[in-house]
Design a protein around this motif. Structure first.
Motif, mmCIF file in Angstrom:
data_model
loop_
_atom_site.group_PDB
_atom_site.id
_atom_site.type_symbol
_atom_site.label_atom_id
_atom_site.label_comp_id
_atom_site.label_asym_id
_atom_site.label_seq_id
_atom_site.Cartn_x
_atom_site.Cartn_y
_atom_site.Cartn_z
ATOM 1 N N GLU A 1 -2.107 -5.297 7.776
ATOM 2 C CA GLU A 1 -0.696 -6.063 7.519
ATOM 3 C C GLU A 1 -1.096 -7.104 6.145
ATOM 4 O O GLU A 1 -1.852 -7.909 6.490
ATOM 5 N N GLY A 2 -0.328 -6.696 4.893
ATOM 6 C CA GLY A 2 -0.507 -7.486 3.892
ATOM 7 C C GLY A 2 0.286 -8.625 3.803
ATOM 8 O O GLY A 2 1.553 -8.549 4.517
ATOM 9 N N GLU A 3 0.307 -9.566 2.853
ATOM 10 C CA GLU A 3 1.145 -10.819 2.986
ATOM 11 C C GLU A 3 2.682 -10.412 2.457
ATOM 12 O O GLU A 3 3.695 -10.630 2.957
ATOM 13 N N ILE A 4 2.791 -9.286 1.434
ATOM 14 C CA ILE A 4 3.944 -8.848 1.197
ATOM 15 C C ILE A 4 4.830 -8.286 2.006
ATOM 16 O O ILE A 4 5.882 -8.442 2.108
ATOM 17 N N LEU A 5 3.990 -7.712 2.867
ATOM 18 C CA LEU A 5 5.039 -6.791 3.894
ATOM 19 C C LEU A 5 5.379 -7.998 4.792
ATOM 20 O O LEU A 5 6.768 -7.748 5.224
ATOM 21 N N GLN A 6 4.755 -9.011 5.142
ATOM 22 C CA GLN A 6 5.340 -10.182 5.679
ATOM 23 C C GLN A 6 6.478 -10.625 5.136
ATOM 24 O O GLN A 6 7.686 -10.969 5.803
ATOM 25 N N VAL A 7 6.364 -10.892 3.977
ATOM 26 C CA VAL A 7 7.512 -11.833 3.082
ATOM 27 C C VAL A 7 8.697 -10.808 3.011
ATOM 28 O O VAL A 7 9.842 -11.329 3.574
ATOM 29 N N LEU A 8 8.410 -9.584 2.927
ATOM 30 C CA LEU A 8 9.765 -8.561 2.848
ATOM 31 C C LEU A 8 10.256 -8.335 4.219
ATOM 32 O O LEU A 8 11.703 -8.320 4.255
ATOM 33 N N SER A 9 9.594 -8.586 5.281
ATOM 34 C CA SER A 9 10.307 -8.587 6.585
ATOM 35 C C SER A 9 11.190 -9.788 6.706
ATOM 36 O O SER A 9 12.047 -9.734 7.364
ATOM 37 N N GLU A 10 10.556 -10.923 6.481
ATOM 38 C CA GLU A 10 11.393 -12.042 6.641
ATOM 39 C C GLU A 10 12.495 -12.006 5.838
ATOM 40 O O GLU A 10 13.629 -12.356 6.077
ATOM 41 N N ASP B 1 0.841 -1.198 -0.175
ATOM 42 C CA ASP B 1 -0.182 -0.073 -0.037
ATOM 43 C C ASP B 1 0.870 1.292 0.132
ATOM 44 O O ASP B 1 1.852 1.444 0.759
ATOM 45 N N PRO B 2 0.823 2.060 -1.075
ATOM 46 C CA PRO B 2 1.610 3.469 -1.041
ATOM 47 C C PRO B 2 1.493 4.239 0.493
ATOM 48 O O PRO B 2 2.247 5.040 0.613
#
Length: 522
Positions: A42-51, A3-4
């Motif tokens: 919180e979106g899925e991509i945020l969690q992926v980038l976090s990992e 999300d921008p």
């Protein structure tokens, strides 16, 4: 997609944090809480980038591992003793908190994990502080980073055990990474220095972590081990620099996810604030341990003050413990608040660290051991000093030594450089040019010229101020990169040599001399 709004709020909070002299990390944590209040999910991509950010963090730590440096007693001894003492202290804090407020009571395992998370200091904070002051090559920076690496290794061991997996026999095949080191480094060399090189490093970190996961070994641990296999090579250093921005960018997502989990309940907020203030016990404990293990007081103080905080790694430890059901998820938010408070305390301490030492140096020198006193450099019979014995300093030393001979003294803080210079029969000593204790032991009345070949403007200014305060009347010359730096140094009476502007004229003179020789020989 990301999300921008998340990007804009993270940017705004990070900029606001930096504007008031705090690490941007505090802004990112605040952005997460703000996004939670705005009901952003919180979106899925945020969690992926976090990992991915955590994986890259561990991989770059592995790339920097220098076993020889870590085996120094003052590095591993200080780290392990400090972590053990803090573990006991914070176990007591959690026990007392549980007695005073029953809703804060934790089981023994949860208390152990929580206390363990608070024993770390922040790698992000320390490196940012040292880079901004131009002190990454100093002894106190090397000591602080060495301590951080030992702490990170302890965290990685925890990460490995937290997976709860038993590696299969195929995990033995991972040992092939050791003999494949030469092949990997060769491929890194062939990939050049651009985006292909960075992509290869990214693939090593993420792909290697996934490979370790397939064999039942924690992927984050695998990323660190692969980095450690490559450590010590020049390409490993270059790769670490190239991945630095990606790692920091992806870790922003990790800090955002902490805040997006929401605020902890009221009593946890109070406890978090108390724990944040308790970070002030870290520097005195570090200082006492370092000096008892034969660290010079100034080095010990500057390193200790940089470590006066809690770590983003503590967040990772608590987040994993929460996902495993060992702790309430609200503890992640509580630890993030404690980290923010510790940064608020550590920032001014580090901003004025050199002034603090100059103010209290006479009392702090009482902690200096006889072993440290025996290593004080011999600066007698010196008329010219060259500070910084890199390529520029070495060239300056060789040229000035043709006139002054053995009365020229080179000064550097890098043991490897010093060993090479001594092998080349140059007269050099180990010292930090910005250390007032060093200058107090120098007979400045006999010094005619001091050459600052440090190429770091902040350090040049600091040395200039020190010499001015000590009443030095001789000449000072310095290397600068920009015209505004030259103008600033001239206010201190320092003659500046613009490395870039005057290198061109030197290059032209060299080429013209060669051309003239060729014509004469023809």
């Amino acid at each position: 997609m990301l999300d921008p709004l998340i990007i804009l709020i993270a940017l705004a909070c990070g900029m606001a944090s930096r504007a008031v002299g705090l690490p941007a990390l505090i802004g990112y944590l605040g952005a997460g809480f703000l996004l939670h209040e705005l009901q952003v999910v919180e979106g899925e991509i945020l969690q992926v980038l976090s990992e991915v950010g955590i994986t890259l963090l561990l991989f770059t730590i592995g790339l920097k591992l220098q076993i020889k440096d870590l085996l120094q007693t003052r590095v591993w001894g200080t780290t392990l003793a400090h972590m053990a003492l803090l573990q006991l202290f914070f176990l007591g804090v959690f026990f007392l908190a549980g007695k005073l407020v029953p809703s804060l009571a934790l089981g023994f395992s949860a208390s152990m994990v929580g206390a363990f998370a608070l024993t770390f200091s922040s790698t992000v904070f320390v490196i940012q502080v040292m880079q901004e002051r131009g002190e990454m090559a100093s002894r106190h920076a090397a000591l602080a980073v060495g301590i951080l690496i030992i702490q990170d290794l302890a965290a990685v061991v925890f990460l490995g055990f937290s997976a709860g997996k038993v590696p299969g026999p195929e995990a033995l095949l991972l040992l092939l990474f050791i003999p494949l080191r030469g092949v990997i480094l060769r491929l890194l060399t062939l990939s050049g220095h651009g985006e292909l090189f960075t992509l290869f490093g990214f693939a090593l970190a993420v792909g290697g972590a996934q490979l370790f996961e397939l064999t039942g070994v924690k992927g984050d641990l695998g990323a660190l081990l692969i980095g450690a296999v490559l450590a010590g090579h020049q390409k490993a250093k270059e790769l670490s620099r190239n991945l630095l921005q990606f790692k920091d960018l992806f870790l922003v997502c990790f800090f955002l996810t902490i805040g997006l989990a929401g605020w902890p309940r009221g009593e946890l907020i109070v406890l978090a604030l108390v724990i944040g203030v308790l970070a002030v016990i870290k520097p005195p404990l570090y200082f006492l341990l370092m000096t008892r293990l034969h660290t010079p007081p100034r080095t010990a103080l500057l390193a200790s003050l940089s470590l006066a905080n809690y770590s983003e790694f503590g967040l990772i430890v608590v987040a994993i413990a929460a996902s495993a059901g060992w702790m309430d998820a609200q503890w992640s938010g509580a630890i993030s608040l404690a980290i923010a408070v510790s940064f608020l305390i550590a920032s001014p301490l580090n901003r004025f660290s050199h002034k603090i030492y100059r103010r209290w140096c006479h009392r702090l020198q009482a902690f200096e051991t006889a072993q440290v006193r025996a290593t004080h450099p011999d600066t007698r019979n010196t008329r010219v000093m060259v500070l910084g014995m890199g390529n520029i300093g070495t060239g300056a030393y060789e040229s000035i030594a043709e006139v002054y001979g053995s009365e020229v003294l080179g000064v550097d803080d890098n043991d490897r450089k010093l060993a090479a210079h001594r092998a080349a029969h140059r007269r050099v000593v180990a010292a930090d040019a910005s250390d007032p204790d060093f200058w107090h032991r120098v007979d400045l009345n006999n010094i005619e010229l001091i050459m600052l070949a440090l190429t770091n403007h902040q350090e040049n200014k600091l040395v200039g101020r020190l010499l001015e305060d000590l009443g030095y009347k001789g000449r000072i010359a310095a290397v600068v990169r920009f015209e505004e730096e030259a103008e600033e140094l001239e206010r201190y009476g320092i003659s500046a040599f613009n490395l870039y502007a005057q290198a061109g004229s030197g290059f032209a003179a060299h080429a013209a001399e060669q051309l003239r020789d060729e014509r004469q020989s023809a």
